[in-house]
Write a protein that holds these residues in place. Structure first.
Motif, PDB file in Angstrom:
ATOM      1  N   PHE A  46     -68.041  -1.825 -17.504  1.00  0.00           N
ATOM      2  CA  PHE A  46     -68.397  -0.708 -18.378  1.00  0.00           C
ATOM      3  C   PHE A  46     -68.364  -1.099 -19.865  1.00  0.00           C
ATOM      4  CE2 PHE A  46     -66.393   0.739 -14.511  1.00  0.00           C
ATOM      5  CZ  PHE A  46     -67.327   1.616 -14.010  1.00  0.00           C
ATOM      6  N   GLY A  47     -68.309  -2.394 -20.133  1.00  0.00           N
ATOM      7  CA  GLY A  47     -68.273  -2.841 -21.526  1.00  0.00           C
ATOM      8  C   GLY A  47     -66.986  -2.459 -22.241  1.00  0.00           C
ATOM      9  N   ILE A  48     -65.911  -2.230 -21.474  1.00  0.00           N
ATOM     10  CA  ILE A  48     -64.620  -1.844 -22.046  1.00  0.00           C
ATOM     11  C   ILE A  48     -63.694  -3.048 -22.080  1.00  0.00           C
ATOM     12  CG2 ILE A  48     -62.564  -0.397 -21.710  1.00  0.00           C
ATOM     13  CD1 ILE A  48     -64.360   1.685 -20.381  1.00  0.00           C
ATOM     14  N   ARG A  49     -62.963  -3.202 -23.162  1.00  0.00           N
ATOM     15  CA  ARG A  49     -61.984  -4.280 -23.240  1.00  0.00           C
ATOM     16  C   ARG A  49     -60.672  -3.747 -23.791  1.00  0.00           C
ATOM     17  NH1 ARG A  49     -61.451  -6.700 -28.469  1.00  0.00           N
ATOM     18  NH2 ARG A  49     -62.969  -5.872 -29.974  1.00  0.00           N
ATOM     19  N   VAL A  50     -59.633  -4.541 -23.619  1.00  0.00           N
ATOM     20  CA  VAL A  50     -58.319  -4.212 -24.160  1.00  0.00           C
ATOM     21  C   VAL A  50     -58.204  -4.827 -25.550  1.00  0.00           C
ATOM     22  CG1 VAL A  50     -55.821  -4.428 -23.857  1.00  0.00           C
ATOM     23  CG2 VAL A  50     -57.310  -4.166 -21.855  1.00  0.00           C
ATOM     24  N   VAL A  51     -57.818  -4.033 -26.536  1.00  0.00           N
ATOM     25  CA  VAL A  51     -57.611  -4.543 -27.892  1.00  0.00           C
ATOM     26  C   VAL A  51     -56.154  -4.336 -28.278  1.00  0.00           C
ATOM     27  CG1 VAL A  51     -59.990  -4.113 -28.626  1.00  0.00           C
ATOM     28  CG2 VAL A  51     -58.267  -2.351 -28.976  1.00  0.00           C
ATOM     29  N   ASN A  52     -55.661  -5.208 -29.118  1.00  0.00           N
ATOM     30  CA  ASN A  52     -54.304  -5.099 -29.632  1.00  0.00           C
ATOM     31  C   ASN A  52     -54.354  -4.994 -31.144  1.00  0.00           C
ATOM     32  OD1 ASN A  52     -52.174  -5.658 -27.344  1.00  0.00           O
ATOM     33  ND2 ASN A  52     -53.906  -7.029 -26.950  1.00  0.00           N
ATOM     34  N   ARG A  53     -53.589  -4.078 -31.703  1.00  0.00           N
ATOM     35  CA  ARG A  53     -53.504  -3.918 -33.144  1.00  0.00           C
ATOM     36  C   ARG A  53     -52.067  -3.544 -33.502  1.00  0.00           C
ATOM     37  NH1 ARG A  53     -56.574   1.806 -34.527  1.00  0.00           N
ATOM     38  NH2 ARG A  53     -55.821   3.042 -32.766  1.00  0.00           N
ATOM     39  N   ASP A  54     -51.805  -3.394 -34.780  1.00  0.00           N
ATOM     40  CA  ASP A  54     -50.466  -3.003 -35.192  1.00  0.00           C
ATOM     41  C   ASP A  54     -50.125  -1.645 -34.586  1.00  0.00           C
ATOM     42  OD1 ASP A  54     -49.856  -5.202 -36.984  1.00  0.00           O
ATOM     43  OD2 ASP A  54     -51.399  -4.366 -38.292  1.00  0.00           O
ATOM     44  N   PRO A  55     -49.064  -1.562 -33.769  1.00  0.00           N
ATOM     45  CA  PRO A  55     -48.724  -0.263 -33.178  1.00  0.00           C
ATOM     46  C   PRO A  55     -48.270   0.718 -34.244  1.00  0.00           C
ATOM     47  CG  PRO A  55     -47.002  -1.886 -32.734  1.00  0.00           C
ATOM     48  CD  PRO A  55     -48.141  -2.633 -33.355  1.00  0.00           C
ATOM     49  N   GLY A  56     -48.714   1.961 -34.130  1.00  0.00           N
ATOM     50  CA  GLY A  56     -48.386   2.966 -35.135  1.00  0.00           C
ATOM     51  C   GLY A  56     -46.919   3.345 -35.109  1.00  0.00           C
ATOM     52  N   THR A  57     -46.322   3.495 -36.295  1.00  0.00           N
ATOM     53  CA  THR A  57     -44.925   3.942 -36.381  1.00  0.00           C
ATOM     54  C   THR A  57     -44.812   5.260 -37.150  1.00  0.00           C
ATOM     55  OG1 THR A  57     -44.573   2.532 -38.328  1.00  0.00           O
ATOM     56  CG2 THR A  57     -43.987   1.607 -36.178  1.00  0.00           C
ATOM     57  N   ALA A  58     -45.944   5.856 -37.476  1.00  0.00           N
ATOM     58  CA  ALA A  58     -45.948   7.208 -38.073  1.00  0.00           C
ATOM     59  C   ALA A  58     -47.172   7.937 -37.543  1.00  0.00           C
ATOM     60  CB  ALA A  58     -45.985   7.138 -39.594  1.00  0.00           C
ATOM     61  N   TYR A  59     -47.042   9.263 -37.454  1.00  0.00           N
ATOM     62  CA  TYR A  59     -48.173  10.053 -36.964  1.00  0.00           C
ATOM     63  C   TYR A  59     -48.185  11.413 -37.648  1.00  0.00           C
ATOM     64  CZ  TYR A  59     -51.949  11.328 -33.829  1.00  0.00           C
ATOM     65  OH  TYR A  59     -53.170  11.698 -33.330  1.00  0.00           O
ATOM     66  N   HIS A  60     -49.215  12.175 -37.364  1.00  0.00           N
ATOM     67  CA  HIS A  60     -49.497  13.425 -38.068  1.00  0.00           C
ATOM     68  C   HIS A  60     -48.427  14.481 -37.827  1.00  0.00           C
ATOM     69  CE1 HIS A  60     -53.860  11.960 -37.257  1.00  0.00           C
ATOM     70  NE2 HIS A  60     -53.361  11.387 -38.331  1.00  0.00           N
ATOM     71  N   GLN A  61     -48.114  15.202 -38.889  1.00  0.00           N
ATOM     72  CA  GLN A  61     -47.257  16.378 -38.823  1.00  0.00           C
ATOM     73  C   GLN A  61     -47.841  17.430 -39.771  1.00  0.00           C
ATOM     74  OE1 GLN A  61     -45.478  17.307 -41.620  1.00  0.00           O
ATOM     75  NE2 GLN A  61     -45.208  15.470 -42.840  1.00  0.00           N
ATOM     76  N   PRO A  62     -47.508  18.708 -39.615  1.00  0.00           N
ATOM     77  CA  PRO A  62     -48.268  19.776 -40.288  1.00  0.00           C
ATOM     78  C   PRO A  62     -48.007  19.978 -41.772  1.00  0.00           C
ATOM     79  CG  PRO A  62     -46.539  20.712 -38.918  1.00  0.00           C
ATOM     80  CD  PRO A  62     -46.569  19.255 -38.619  1.00  0.00           C
ATOM     81  N   ARG A  63     -46.997  19.300 -42.353  1.00  0.00           N
ATOM     82  CA  ARG A  63     -46.644  19.548 -43.755  1.00  0.00           C
ATOM     83  C   ARG A  63     -47.357  18.573 -44.689  1.00  0.00           C
ATOM     84  NH1 ARG A  63     -42.725  19.659 -40.464  1.00  0.00           N
ATOM     85  NH2 ARG A  63     -42.124  17.508 -40.898  1.00  0.00           N
ATOM     86  N   GLY A  64     -48.039  19.112 -45.694  1.00  0.00           N
ATOM     87  CA  GLY A  64     -48.742  18.304 -46.688  1.00  0.00           C
ATOM     88  C   GLY A  64     -48.297  18.660 -48.097  1.00  0.00           C
ATOM     89  N   ILE A  65     -49.062  18.220 -49.073  1.00  0.00           N
ATOM     90  CA  ILE A  65     -48.731  18.457 -50.473  1.00  0.00           C
ATOM     91  C   ILE A  65     -49.872  19.199 -51.162  1.00  0.00           C
ATOM     92  CG2 ILE A  65     -47.314  16.365 -50.574  1.00  0.00           C
ATOM     93  CD1 ILE A  65     -49.579  15.042 -52.205  1.00  0.00           C
ATOM     94  N   PHE A  66     -49.515  19.960 -52.185  1.00  0.00           N
ATOM     95  CA  PHE A  66     -50.513  20.572 -53.064  1.00  0.00           C
ATOM     96  C   PHE A  66     -49.911  20.602 -54.460  1.00  0.00           C
ATOM     97  CE2 PHE A  66     -52.839  24.573 -54.564  1.00  0.00           C
ATOM     98  CZ  PHE A  66     -54.008  23.862 -54.875  1.00  0.00           C
ATOM     99  N   ILE A  67     -50.561  19.895 -55.370  1.00  0.00           N
ATOM    100  CA  ILE A  67     -50.094  19.748 -56.748  1.00  0.00           C
ATOM    101  C   ILE A  67     -51.170  20.309 -57.667  1.00  0.00           C
ATOM    102  CG2 ILE A  67     -49.404  18.099 -58.550  1.00  0.00           C
ATOM    103  CD1 ILE A  67     -48.689  16.154 -56.198  1.00  0.00           C
ATOM    104  N   VAL A  68     -50.795  21.174 -58.568  1.00  0.00           N
ATOM    105  CA  VAL A  68     -51.732  21.745 -59.540  1.00  0.00           C
ATOM    106  C   VAL A  68     -51.264  21.341 -60.927  1.00  0.00           C
ATOM    107  CG1 VAL A  68     -52.807  23.837 -60.426  1.00  0.00           C
ATOM    108  CG2 VAL A  68     -52.178  23.695 -57.998  1.00  0.00           C
ATOM    109  N   TYR A  69     -52.059  20.478 -61.565  1.00  0.00           N
ATOM    110  CA  TYR A  69     -51.682  19.919 -62.874  1.00  0.00           C
ATOM    111  C   TYR A  69     -52.615  20.414 -63.972  1.00  0.00           C
ATOM    112  CZ  TYR A  69     -51.688  16.680 -66.789  1.00  0.00           C
ATOM    113  OH  TYR A  69     -51.684  16.150 -68.065  1.00  0.00           O
TER     114      TYR A  69
END
Length: 467
Positions: free
Chosen positions: A397-420
């Motif tokens: 199926f043209g699929i292969r296994v790839v290896n990359r740097d494993p993630g050590t952080a992921y998405h969470q709902p809190r962000g930033i908003f700065i008004v300057y």
């Protein structure tokens, strides 16, 4: 009132505060001394992704309402993004890279410039002379499989593109940064891990040139360069969260990568702050969500479709289809007809793991389909999948296994908003707000009534007007 919205993708307060502590005297620190600061929170459902959380910011409603959940899907028109509302109210707009911004609008009357995101389905831009840059941008996105790249291959075509870039705002300073980066890669391969960050200075040069020349009422600039560094190197920046001790040159190098990304953002924010001060703009810095530490356990690699034509043949699909840009492990397809879409779904759902689970999870919108290739340890270990009841190798199926740097952080709902704004008196605390309040706040500052479905805006008018 004029506003610049700098979209610093996925950066949370933890990283901002770490940067200002580590790099005293930064432009970000200076901005914070004259700003109102907020912690945004997104109530989007399902797994959080920037291609869904940014439309939430831009449209002022959550993803259960705006229904945008994957890249290159057919976009609904019921809840327009902030830039469409502003141009309808005869406010000039300059957009650069904001997610889910393709295609370029047909009516450009109130647009000063418009460069869609790096997952656009074609290289169209406004003005047209930026098409060469966008073509280069999309090519780099297409090459990215989430892996650390090898050596850059120079070609006459690439050299011609770079020479053209100088006419569009590409600065000698950025050129030197890129040259310096490539020289460092030659002597220390560890520098290849941060090459992706340098797409941001290149894009910013073009944006800043357009901003200076056209000075729209409202403009956006999106940058993803810090997000990638956080995903991959959070463990090295905040080792205490993993009970990890930095040892060796490689670990100490990686521990600086988030700071390196934030220094690029700081250079850009410094330029925007100076521009805002000189031209009486309000500078907003936002992320639609943030990141935090994650422990993924053992990393076996992951699956990727490497040969798309072989994949079509392997699943037995013969209809019309277009493979659009997406981000690993997602694949985005569009179709000419309902029958083609239904036939493709039937074909792809014949693929199962050795455990009998579907190999792909699917999301559908109109004639577009997002296919997420599931991470499955047993599939990777055994090297085969089932088509119906027949076990076949991944290569079928043209699929292969790839290896990359494993993630050590992921998405969470809190962000930033700065008004300057220059001289603005800062608030003594960071109020928690819904991310959907950003759009109505921008409309309110322009004196435009919020849409009926939007939440109430933040009360910023008096503070920004000096009363």
């Amino acid at each position: 009132m004029k506003i610049i919205l700098y979209e610093l993708n996925e950066v949370p307060w933890q990283v901002v505060d770490y940067f200002t502590r580590t790099c005293p005297g930064s432009a970000i620190e200076s901005v914070l001394q004259h700003s109102h600061q907020y912690t945004t929170y997104t109530l989007d459902s399902g797994e959080l992704h920037p291609w869904s959380t940014w439309p939430t910011v831009h449209r002022g409603v959550h993803n259960d309402v705006h229904k945008i959940r994957f890249l290159n899907q057919d976009l609904p028109h019921k809840y327009p993004p902030i830039w469409e509302i502003l141009t309808q109210e005869k406010k000039s707009v300059g957009l650069f890279g904001s997610l889910q911004s393709w295609p370029v609008p047909k009516d450009k009357s109130w647009y000063r410039f418009y460069v869609p995101d790096t997952f656009a389905q074609n290289a169209e831009t406004y003005p047209e002379n930026l098409k060469g840059f966008q073509k280069f941008n999309l090519t780099q996105t297409k090459k990215d499989g989430g892996k650390t790249p090898g050596k850059i291959k120079m070609s006459w075509s690439l050299v011609k593109d770079i020479l053209l870039f100088f006419e569009l705002g590409f600065s000698l300073k950025t050129a030197f940064q890129l040259f310096n980066q490539l020289m460092k890669e030659t002597f220390n391969p560890a520098y290849r891990h941060i090459r992706s960050m340098f797409q941001a200075p290149l894009a910013f040069d073009f944006y800043y040139e357009l901003l200076q020349n056209t000075q729209p009422d409202f403009s956006t600039f999106f940058t993803n360069h810090a997000a990638g560094m956080m995903h991959r190197y959070w463990k090295y920046t905040f080792p205490e969260e993993f009970n990890y001790t930095l040892e060796g040159d490689d670990a100490h190098f990686k521990a600086q990568n988030i700071l390196r990304a934030m220094k690029i953002a700081d250079q850009q924010i410094k330029a925007l702050k100076n521009f805002a001060d000189k031209n009486e703009y309000v500078l907003m810095i936002a992320s639609s969500m943030g990141q935090e530490a994650i422990d993924r356990g053992d990393y076996p690699g992951e699956l990727r479709i490497d040969d798309i034509e072989k994949f079509y043949a392997g699943i037995g699909y013969e209809g019309q289809i277009k493979n659009n840009l997406a981000m690993q492990p997602d694949f985005a397809f569009s179709f000419k007809s309902d029958d083609d879409l239904a036939d493709f779904k039937r074909c792809i759902q014949t693929l199962t793991t050795p455990h009998g689970d579907l190999l792909f999870t699917l999301k559908e919108a109109g004639l577009t389909l997002n296919c997420n290739l599931q991470l499955n340890h047993e599939t990777i270990e055994k090297g085969f999948i089932y088509k119906d009841s027949l076990p076949l190798s991944l290569d079928t199926f043209g699929i292969r296994v790839v290896n990359r740097d494993p993630g050590t952080a992921y998405h969470q709902p809190r962000g930033i908003f700065i008004v300057y704004q220059h001289g603005l008196r800062p608030l003594p605390y960071r109020e928690k707000i819904d991310s959907t309040q950003i759009a109505p706040t921008i409309l309110d500052l322009f004196g435009i009534k919020k849409m009926p479905y939007m939440k109430s805006p933040l009360k910023l008018k008096d503070a920004l007007n000096g009363t």
